[in-house]
Design a protein around this motif. Structure first.
Motif, PDB file in Angstrom:
ATOM      1  N   LYS A  76      -2.738  56.201  -6.214  1.00 34.53           N
ATOM      2  CA  LYS A  76      -1.919  56.953  -6.774  1.00 34.53           C
ATOM      3  C   LYS A  76      -2.412  58.248  -7.344  1.00 34.53           C
ATOM      4  O   LYS A  76      -1.928  59.216  -7.186  1.00 34.53           O
ATOM      5  CB  LYS A  76      -1.067  56.264  -7.938  1.00 34.53           C
ATOM      6  N   CYS A  77      -3.543  58.067  -7.914  1.00 39.17           N
ATOM      7  CA  CYS A  77      -4.098  59.247  -8.644  1.00 39.17           C
ATOM      8  C   CYS A  77      -5.558  59.461  -8.539  1.00 39.17           C
ATOM      9  O   CYS A  77      -6.146  60.514  -9.010  1.00 39.17           O
ATOM     10  CB  CYS A  77      -3.924  59.066 -10.250  1.00 39.17           C
ATOM     11  N   CYS A 103      -6.169  50.636 -12.554  1.00 40.99           N
ATOM     12  CA  CYS A 103      -6.538  52.035 -12.628  1.00 40.99           C
ATOM     13  C   CYS A 103      -6.720  52.475 -14.006  1.00 40.99           C
ATOM     14  O   CYS A 103      -6.293  52.544 -14.832  1.00 40.99           O
ATOM     15  CB  CYS A 103      -5.721  52.888 -12.017  1.00 40.99           C
ATOM     16  N   CYS A 134      -4.382  55.997 -14.169  1.00 44.37           N
ATOM     17  CA  CYS A 134      -2.681  55.775 -14.597  1.00 44.37           C
ATOM     18  C   CYS A 134      -2.310  54.296 -14.735  1.00 44.37           C
ATOM     19  O   CYS A 134      -1.197  53.984 -15.136  1.00 44.37           O
ATOM     20  CB  CYS A 134      -2.154  56.278 -13.396  1.00 44.37           C
ATOM     21  N   CYS A 182      -8.059  54.432  -7.115  1.00 44.15           N
ATOM     22  CA  CYS A 182      -6.642  54.281  -6.936  1.00 44.15           C
ATOM     23  C   CYS A 182      -5.791  55.126  -6.082  1.00 44.15           C
ATOM     24  O   CYS A 182      -6.175  56.283  -5.801  1.00 44.15           O
ATOM     25  CB  CYS A 182      -6.136  54.818  -8.352  1.00 44.15           C
TER      26      CYS A 182
HETATM   27 ZN   LIG Z   1      -4.374  55.742 -10.865  1.00 43.29          ZN
END
Ligand SMILES: [Zn+2]
Length: 214
Positions: A148-149, A130, A133, A146
């Motif tokens: 997560k983000c 990513c 992050c 991603c």
């Molecule tokens: Zn990320």
């Protein structure tokens, strides 16, 4: 017992080194870790290393070995150590054996983690990270979001097939002579099949370690 781990990038030396360290009750010592610690603590050898790094130069083997010596003299390493990434070239192997001899010690085993090139290409390839992050992913295409983000995943230049092939070539060119050197010097070198399940690989390594120790 001093163990030296050898093997190409992606062979799983680091992971196995940690498992073996736990099993044997001795520390795993990786070049990068001890160098960072020496820099952080500002030891004599750490300051010497920093002077090279500040100039943008590689830290010479002699300085790395000096740092290793300090670590091996510490109480934690009294019963032994597992050295990861310490020996990549013949001069490093020679330097290490000389330094250990000064301490009245020796390398008890060289463990060579062996993985066929195609499998290494698979293990090392296909990695995307990513750009937000920095989380790594396997098996996803560049451009995916991603989890997560939400940022975009990209493939780093280092993880392109051509770059990976080059890393493996560099390894082959430097480390194949170390294997020859170890045979010539009648060192205890064990080739370990590092394919398959994690615990199978550990068992193979343990067998190689226990052989001759009886
Ligand atoms: Zn990320």
């Amino acid at each position: 017992m001093i163990l030296v781990l050898l093997g190409p990038p992606g062979a799983g030396k680091g992971t196995q080194g940690e498992i073996l360290a736990e099993r044997l009750g001795i520390p795993k010592i990786a070049t990068g870790d001890v160098l960072r610690a020496a820099l952080r603590d500002g030891t004599e050898q750490g300051l010497a290393a920093k002077a090279y790094m500040d100039r943008g130069d590689l830290v010479p083997d002699a300085v790395i070995l000096g740092i290793m010596k300090d670590v091996l003299l510490s109480p934690a390493a009294e019963k032994g150590a597992i050295l990861d990434g310490v020996v990549r070239t013949v001069p490093q192997a020679e330097g290490l054996t000389i330094m250990l001899a000064e301490l009245g010690r020796k390398v008890d085993r060289f463990l060579l983690f062996d993985v066929p090139e195609e499998e290494l290409m698979q293990r090392l390839g296909g990695r995307v990270v990513c750009q937000g992050c920095q989380t790594p992913y396997k098996g996803l295409e560049p451009g995916t979001r991603c989890e997560k983000c939400g940022e975009t995943l990209v493939r780093r230049k280092d993880d392109e097939p051509e770059a990976i092939r080059n890393r493996l070539k560099v390894y082959e060119a430097q480390t194949a002579p170390v294997v020859e050197w170890a045979k010539e010097k009648k060192m205890n070198l064990h080739k370990i099949d590092a394919t398959g399940e994690l615990n199978e690989i550990t068992e193979r390594a343990m067998k190689a370690i226990e052989e001759h120790t009886k």
